[in-house]
Scaffold this active site. Structure first.
Site, mmCIF file in Angstrom:
data_model
loop_
_atom_site.group_PDB
_atom_site.id
_atom_site.type_symbol
_atom_site.label_atom_id
_atom_site.label_comp_id
_atom_site.label_asym_id
_atom_site.label_seq_id
_atom_site.Cartn_x
_atom_site.Cartn_y
_atom_site.Cartn_z
ATOM 1 N N SER A 43 0.824 -1.221 0.000
ATOM 2 C CA SER A 43 0.000 0.000 0.000
ATOM 3 C C SER A 43 0.853 1.263 0.000
ATOM 4 O O SER A 43 0.392 2.317 -0.461
ATOM 5 C CB SER A 43 -0.954 0.008 1.194
ATOM 6 O OG SER A 43 -1.926 -0.983 1.022
ATOM 7 N N HIS A 96 -4.502 -1.701 -5.010
ATOM 8 C CA HIS A 96 -4.222 -3.085 -5.415
ATOM 9 C C HIS A 96 -5.395 -3.936 -4.954
ATOM 10 O O HIS A 96 -6.251 -3.455 -4.210
ATOM 11 C CB HIS A 96 -2.924 -3.598 -4.766
ATOM 12 C CG HIS A 96 -2.943 -3.452 -3.269
ATOM 13 N ND1 HIS A 96 -3.671 -4.284 -2.453
ATOM 14 C CD2 HIS A 96 -2.364 -2.528 -2.459
ATOM 15 C CE1 HIS A 96 -3.523 -3.881 -1.195
ATOM 16 N NE2 HIS A 96 -2.740 -2.822 -1.171
#
Ligand SMILES: [Zn+2]
Length: 372
Positions: A90, A306
């Site tokens: 992240s 993602h």
């Protein structure tokens, strides 16, 4: 004779000019439709951490309703790989979205050579627009940090908290009070931010109207999952943030909203947790889109850094999920492309299949801002 000749000449002249004129007019209409100037003042950038297409579809199956994000007039897809890894974390995933730079996994707001780079939040602030972040994790966690801070590692959350004092950010809503007040260096960052003009609350105020600078840290650490969170919903946080940013708005604003725990549900392979986080996030999307509908210069972009969990929807007998089983193939992030849902001014720019770093470029383009 002279008059007759003049009429004849006039007639010929008209014959020659008219088709050209009507052609020009028709051309003008077409180019107007295609190149209609877009004025984007406000951008609400919404990130479902770990939210792939299957997570959004799972929400639809579990609730039996069309998610707010599925009503987007423009849909795109982005790749999520980082500078170092096919499968991003992240820190790098958020940095690509926030700064347009692919970077090393774990980095925050820096290029791969460890140079700090400006984020969308920095660039909007430099233009005199108001800025904010509203999340359901510690505000020093990777995704919000990517927009506010610069650090070589997402783990340095105390250093990242100190960057909030330096940042031009106007509105901060989330958890993570301990990184501001229980610090190794003895600083009290809440006091420092109050000195800088921030109104500080440990619970979400009913309205954001009238606040110039607003810091809301609802929990010492991460806020509870949506199903157990009693102090705020992401939709309420989004509304309050928009109220604070918009009520003193002359040039516009940039707000980043993150559904932070969609990712954690994916890591836990917990479909009930996932659906509750998706409901919380999608309601926030509904709030943002409703604002965009009433405020024509507003763009809403919904995407992910993602996918998490390698989620697929397969045959199965499960009462709640109407015969579809939510099957996780991983307890980590996956490398699959993720969806982009765009609403409002400038939305048409976000169709197609492209790279995560292009989101940054597209937002700056429609907001008429220079990255440098
Ligand atoms: Zn994760």
């Amino acid at each position: 004779m002279k008059t007759k000749l003049s009429f004849a000449l006039l007639f010929l002249a008209l014959m020659a000019v008219l088709p050209a004129q009507s052609q020009r007019r028709a051309k003008g209409v077409v180019s107007q439709a295609v190149e209609k100037p877009v004025v984007v003042n406000n951008v609400i950038f919404m990130i479902g951490d770990g939210m792939g297409l299957a997570q959004a579809h799972a929400l639809q199956l579990a609730t039996g309703e069309m998610p707010a994000m599925f009503k987007a007039p423009v849909i795109g897809l982005i790749s999520t790989d980082s500078y170092t890894h096919k499968i991003t974390d992240s820190g790098a995933g958020g940095t690509a979205l926030a700064t347009g730079y692919k970077t090393r996994n774990g980095m925050i707001g820096m290029g791969p050579d460890s140079t700090a780079v400006p984020s969308l939040l920095d660039i909007f602030a430099r233009d005199g627009r108001r800025t904010g972040v509203a999340v359901t994790c510690d505000v020093t966690h990777a995704t919000p940090a990517d927009f506010v801070a610069k650090n070589i590692s997402r783990k340095n959350e105390q250093e990242i908290a100190a960057d909030f004092v330096k940042s031009p950010v106007d509105v901060v809503i989330g958890g993570g009070l301990y990184n501001f007040t229980r610090r190794k260096d003895g600083r009290n960052l809440v006091s420092e931010m109050k000195d800088n003009g921030f109104a500080f609350f440990e619970s979400l105020p009913k309205s954001g109207k009238g606040f110039n600078k607003l810091l809301v840290l609802t929990d010492t650490a991460h806020p509870a999952p949506a199903a157990k969170r009693t102090n705020y919903t992401l939709a309420e946080a989004t509304r309050v943030a928009i109220e604070a940013l918009d009520s003193r708005n002359d040039k516009g604003f940039f707000l980043m909203v993150e559904g932070s725990q969609i990712d954690w549900a994916g890591h836990n392979n917990d479909s009930t947790y996932l659906i509750n986080e998706m409901i919380d996030f999608d309601k926030a999307v509904g709030v943002a889109v409703a604002f965009a509908e009433k405020n024509p210069g507003t763009l809403v972009v919904v995407t992910a850094d993602h996918e998490t969990g390698g989620l697929t929807l397969i045959h199965g007998q499960n009462k709640r999920n109407k015969g579809v089983k939510f099957h996780f193939s991983s307890d980590d992030h996956s490398g699959v492309i993720v969806p982009v849902y765009a609403f409002g001014a400038g939305a048409s720019q976000f169709s197609g299949v492209y790279d995560n770093t292009d989101i940054f470029k597209k937002i700056l383009k429609v907001a008429a801002l220079d990255p440098k």
